[in-house]
Motif scaffolding. Structure first.
Motif, PDB file in Angstrom:
ATOM      1  N   ALA A   8      36.867  40.246  54.704  1.00 17.89           N
ATOM      2  CA  ALA A   8      37.629  40.150  53.996  1.00 17.89           C
ATOM      3  C   ALA A   8      38.740  41.330  54.341  1.00 17.89           C
ATOM      4  N   ILE A   9      39.865  41.247  53.516  1.00 19.46           N
ATOM      5  CA  ILE A   9      41.113  42.044  54.330  1.00 19.46           C
ATOM      6  C   ILE A   9      41.720  42.651  52.890  1.00 19.46           C
ATOM      7  N   GLU A  10      41.155  44.197  52.239  1.00 16.31           N
ATOM      8  CA  GLU A  10      41.726  44.147  51.333  1.00 16.31           C
ATOM      9  C   GLU A  10      42.831  44.778  50.878  1.00 16.31           C
ATOM     10  N   HIS A  11      44.095  44.885  50.945  1.00 21.48           N
ATOM     11  CA  HIS A  11      45.018  45.163  50.813  1.00 21.48           C
ATOM     12  C   HIS A  11      45.933  46.784  49.965  1.00 21.48           C
ATOM     13  N   GLU A  12      45.241  46.702  49.117  1.00 24.01           N
ATOM     14  CA  GLU A  12      45.499  47.828  48.535  1.00 24.01           C
ATOM     15  C   GLU A  12      43.614  48.506  47.268  1.00 24.01           C
ATOM     16  N   ARG A  13      44.270  49.753  47.249  1.00 26.81           N
ATOM     17  CA  ARG A  13      42.699  49.999  45.986  1.00 26.81           C
ATOM     18  C   ARG A  13      42.997  49.950  44.808  1.00 26.81           C
ATOM     19  N   GLY A  14      41.625  48.881  44.783  1.00 27.84           N
ATOM     20  CA  GLY A  14      41.391  48.370  43.263  1.00 27.84           C
ATOM     21  C   GLY A  14      41.217  46.943  43.360  1.00 27.84           C
ATOM     22  N   THR A  15      41.890  46.174  44.239  1.00 27.60           N
ATOM     23  CA  THR A  15      42.005  44.999  45.158  1.00 27.60           C
ATOM     24  C   THR A  15      40.742  44.023  45.947  1.00 27.60           C
ATOM     25  N   LEU A 152      45.258  34.540  35.922  1.00 27.09           N
ATOM     26  CA  LEU A 152      46.947  34.647  36.659  1.00 27.09           C
ATOM     27  C   LEU A 152      47.059  35.719  36.833  1.00 27.09           C
ATOM     28  N   PHE A 153      47.501  36.652  37.680  1.00 27.53           N
ATOM     29  CA  PHE A 153      48.372  37.700  37.508  1.00 27.53           C
ATOM     30  C   PHE A 153      48.843  38.015  39.069  1.00 27.53           C
ATOM     31  N   HIS A 154      50.898  38.183  38.665  1.00 29.06           N
ATOM     32  CA  HIS A 154      51.250  37.743  39.538  1.00 29.06           C
ATOM     33  C   HIS A 154      53.023  37.104  39.030  1.00 29.06           C
ATOM     34  N   GLN A 155      53.728  36.904  40.011  1.00 34.91           N
ATOM     35  CA  GLN A 155      55.024  37.228  39.837  1.00 34.91           C
ATOM     36  C   GLN A 155      55.309  36.187  40.607  1.00 34.91           C
ATOM     37  N   GLU A 156      55.159  36.771  42.360  1.00 33.78           N
ATOM     38  CA  GLU A 156      55.405  35.326  43.016  1.00 33.78           C
ATOM     39  C   GLU A 156      55.423  34.371  43.083  1.00 33.78           C
ATOM     40  N   GLU A 157      55.957  33.350  43.153  1.00 35.97           N
ATOM     41  CA  GLU A 157      55.179  31.831  43.046  1.00 35.97           C
ATOM     42  C   GLU A 157      56.269  30.849  44.428  1.00 35.97           C
ATOM     43  N   MET A 158      54.666  30.623  44.550  1.00 40.81           N
ATOM     44  CA  MET A 158      54.530  29.551  46.513  1.00 40.81           C
ATOM     45  C   MET A 158      55.003  28.151  45.871  1.00 40.81           C
ATOM     46  N   ALA A 159      55.671  27.240  47.111  1.00 35.95           N
ATOM     47  CA  ALA A 159      56.128  25.770  46.636  1.00 35.95           C
ATOM     48  C   ALA A 159      54.230  25.446  47.743  1.00 35.95           C
ATOM     49  N   LEU A 160      54.213  23.903  47.701  1.00 36.35           N
ATOM     50  CA  LEU A 160      53.561  23.347  48.941  1.00 36.35           C
ATOM     51  C   LEU A 160      53.436  23.033  50.129  1.00 36.35           C
ATOM     52  N   PRO A 161      53.043  24.084  51.044  1.00 33.63           N
ATOM     53  CA  PRO A 161      53.777  23.781  52.370  1.00 33.63           C
ATOM     54  C   PRO A 161      53.366  22.537  52.349  1.00 33.63           C
ATOM     55  N   PRO A 162      54.341  22.632  53.732  1.00 35.12           N
ATOM     56  CA  PRO A 162      54.416  20.938  53.891  1.00 35.12           C
ATOM     57  C   PRO A 162      52.886  20.476  54.672  1.00 35.12           C
ATOM     58  N   ALA A 199      41.914  44.950  33.894  1.00 36.09           N
ATOM     59  CA  ALA A 199      42.145  46.665  32.470  1.00 36.09           C
ATOM     60  C   ALA A 199      43.158  47.678  33.652  1.00 36.09           C
ATOM     61  N   ARG A 200      42.573  47.812  34.550  1.00 35.80           N
ATOM     62  CA  ARG A 200      42.975  48.786  36.021  1.00 35.80           C
ATOM     63  C   ARG A 200      44.196  48.566  35.756  1.00 35.80           C
ATOM     64  N   TRP A 201      44.655  47.060  36.188  1.00 38.34           N
ATOM     65  CA  TRP A 201      45.645  46.389  37.078  1.00 38.34           C
ATOM     66  C   TRP A 201      46.850  46.632  36.009  1.00 38.34           C
ATOM     67  N   LEU A 202      47.021  46.495  34.562  1.00 37.12           N
ATOM     68  CA  LEU A 202      47.842  46.712  33.357  1.00 37.12           C
ATOM     69  C   LEU A 202      48.131  48.268  33.453  1.00 37.12           C
ATOM     70  N   ASP A 203      47.063  49.303  33.570  1.00 38.34           N
ATOM     71  CA  ASP A 203      47.342  50.645  33.581  1.00 38.34           C
ATOM     72  C   ASP A 203      48.160  50.881  34.727  1.00 38.34           C
ATOM     73  N   GLY A 204      48.429  50.347  35.858  1.00 41.21           N
ATOM     74  CA  GLY A 204      48.855  50.631  36.530  1.00 41.21           C
ATOM     75  C   GLY A 204      50.406  49.475  37.059  1.00 41.21           C
ATOM     76  N   GLU A 215      49.543  44.095  26.015  1.00 45.67           N
ATOM     77  CA  GLU A 215      47.831  44.327  27.198  1.00 45.67           C
ATOM     78  C   GLU A 215      46.887  44.227  26.586  1.00 45.67           C
ATOM     79  N   ASP A 216      46.514  44.474  24.915  1.00 45.59           N
ATOM     80  CA  ASP A 216      45.193  44.329  25.140  1.00 45.59           C
ATOM     81  C   ASP A 216      44.625  42.294  24.738  1.00 45.59           C
ATOM     82  N   SER A 217      45.512  41.373  24.216  1.00 43.96           N
ATOM     83  CA  SER A 217      45.373  40.509  23.818  1.00 43.96           C
ATOM     84  C   SER A 217      45.168  39.901  25.782  1.00 43.96           C
TER      85      SER A 217
END
Length: 267
Positions: A8-15, A152-162, A199-204, A215-217
């Motif tokens: 497993a490749i982890e890209h940053e702390r907390g993920t 879900l927790f993202h802002q990038e969106e992807m198309a379906l690859p060919p 909760a940690r992701w929202l905080d940072g 955040e609470d909802s």
């Protein structure tokens, strides 16, 4: 028989792999986590049965801040080509899409919290994501009912690859899981996370929240659906390990058959 080994490749702390990693271990796998963001070298894949690329806040091509990203995308191209299976989550799924020549763009608003997704007919027959089918499916790209609550927790969106198979869809970001080639899988949703991590992701994070959410909802949404998240995540982890075990068994049987044929030829 030794356990299947997963890198497993982890890209940053907390993920990290979180409880999805625990479910993989529960299903019989060994999980080794590489953290290149703290200088760890990504191991050679030869001693592993599969690769998992995890999530993170970066975009999939932000190489200047994440100099190991090109190496990861190269590994994913190898997975697409059939060298080894991979299961890639959120940022990992976006990196797989880029490796498969799909466009990625930034949404005008993020998706954060619980969204109702569904398994397509292609997903229902998939050797791994078929484990999530339960609420019925229709033709590829369509689902029946709201059967798969997912984080879900993202802002990038992807198309379906060919050439990819769409396995899970829903929301206004319809590419939620796909398969490229025989066994390179990518998701936009998070099967590994829970309310505490959210909760940690929202905080940072300085992302604007979706309209009507706080955040609470968002944390409350995840808590309410936690039992379904656990059930679905555990089933997905178990199906992935079973797929890897079956692939390993098939490899051993093939080697045995080749040896037997070689012995007969020598006689």
């Amino acid at each position: 028989m030794t356990s299947v080994r997963i890198l497993a490749i982890e890209h940053e702390r907390g993920t990290g792999p979180q409880r999805f990693g625990e479910w993989l271990i529960e299903a019989g796998a060994e999980v080794v986590v590489a953290r290149p963001y703290v200088g760890e070298v990504i191991p050679e894949l030869g001693s592993f049965d599969a690769l998992i690329v995890l999530g993170g806040s970066a975009g999939p091509t932000e190489d200047d801040e994440n100099p190991w990203f090109p190496e990861v995308r190269h590994l994913l191209r190898r997975s697409i080509a059939g060298e080894f299976p991979s299961l890639n989550i959120c940022l990992g799924g976006e990196m797989l899409a880029v490796a498969g020549d799909a466009p990625i763009w930034r949404r005008s608003h993020p998706q954060i919290g619980i969204y109702e997704l569904g398994v397509t007919s292609a997903g229902a027959s998939d050797p791994v994501f078929g484990a999530l089918a339960g609420g019925g499916s229709t033709s590829a790209g369509e689902t029946e009912g709201e059967s798969l609550p997912s984080v879900l927790f993202h802002q990038e969106e992807m198309a379906l690859p060919p050439g990819a198979e769409l396995l899970v869809t829903g929301s206004d970001a319809p590419v939620q899981a796909f398969r490229l080639g025989e066994f390179a899988w990518g998701t936009q949703f998070h099967p590994e996370t829970d309310a505490a991590q959210i909760a940690r992701w929202l905080d940072g994070n300085d992302l604007a929240l979706p309209a009507g959410k706080t955040e609470d909802s968002i944390i409350a949404e995840v808590e309410v659906d936690d039992s379904a998240l656990v059930d679905n995540g555990r089933r997905l982890a178990r199906a992935f390990v079973e797929f890897l075990e079956g692939r390993r068994r098939a490899g051993r049987e093939c080697k045995l058959e080749c040896r037997q044929q070689s012995t007969k030829a020598a006689d």
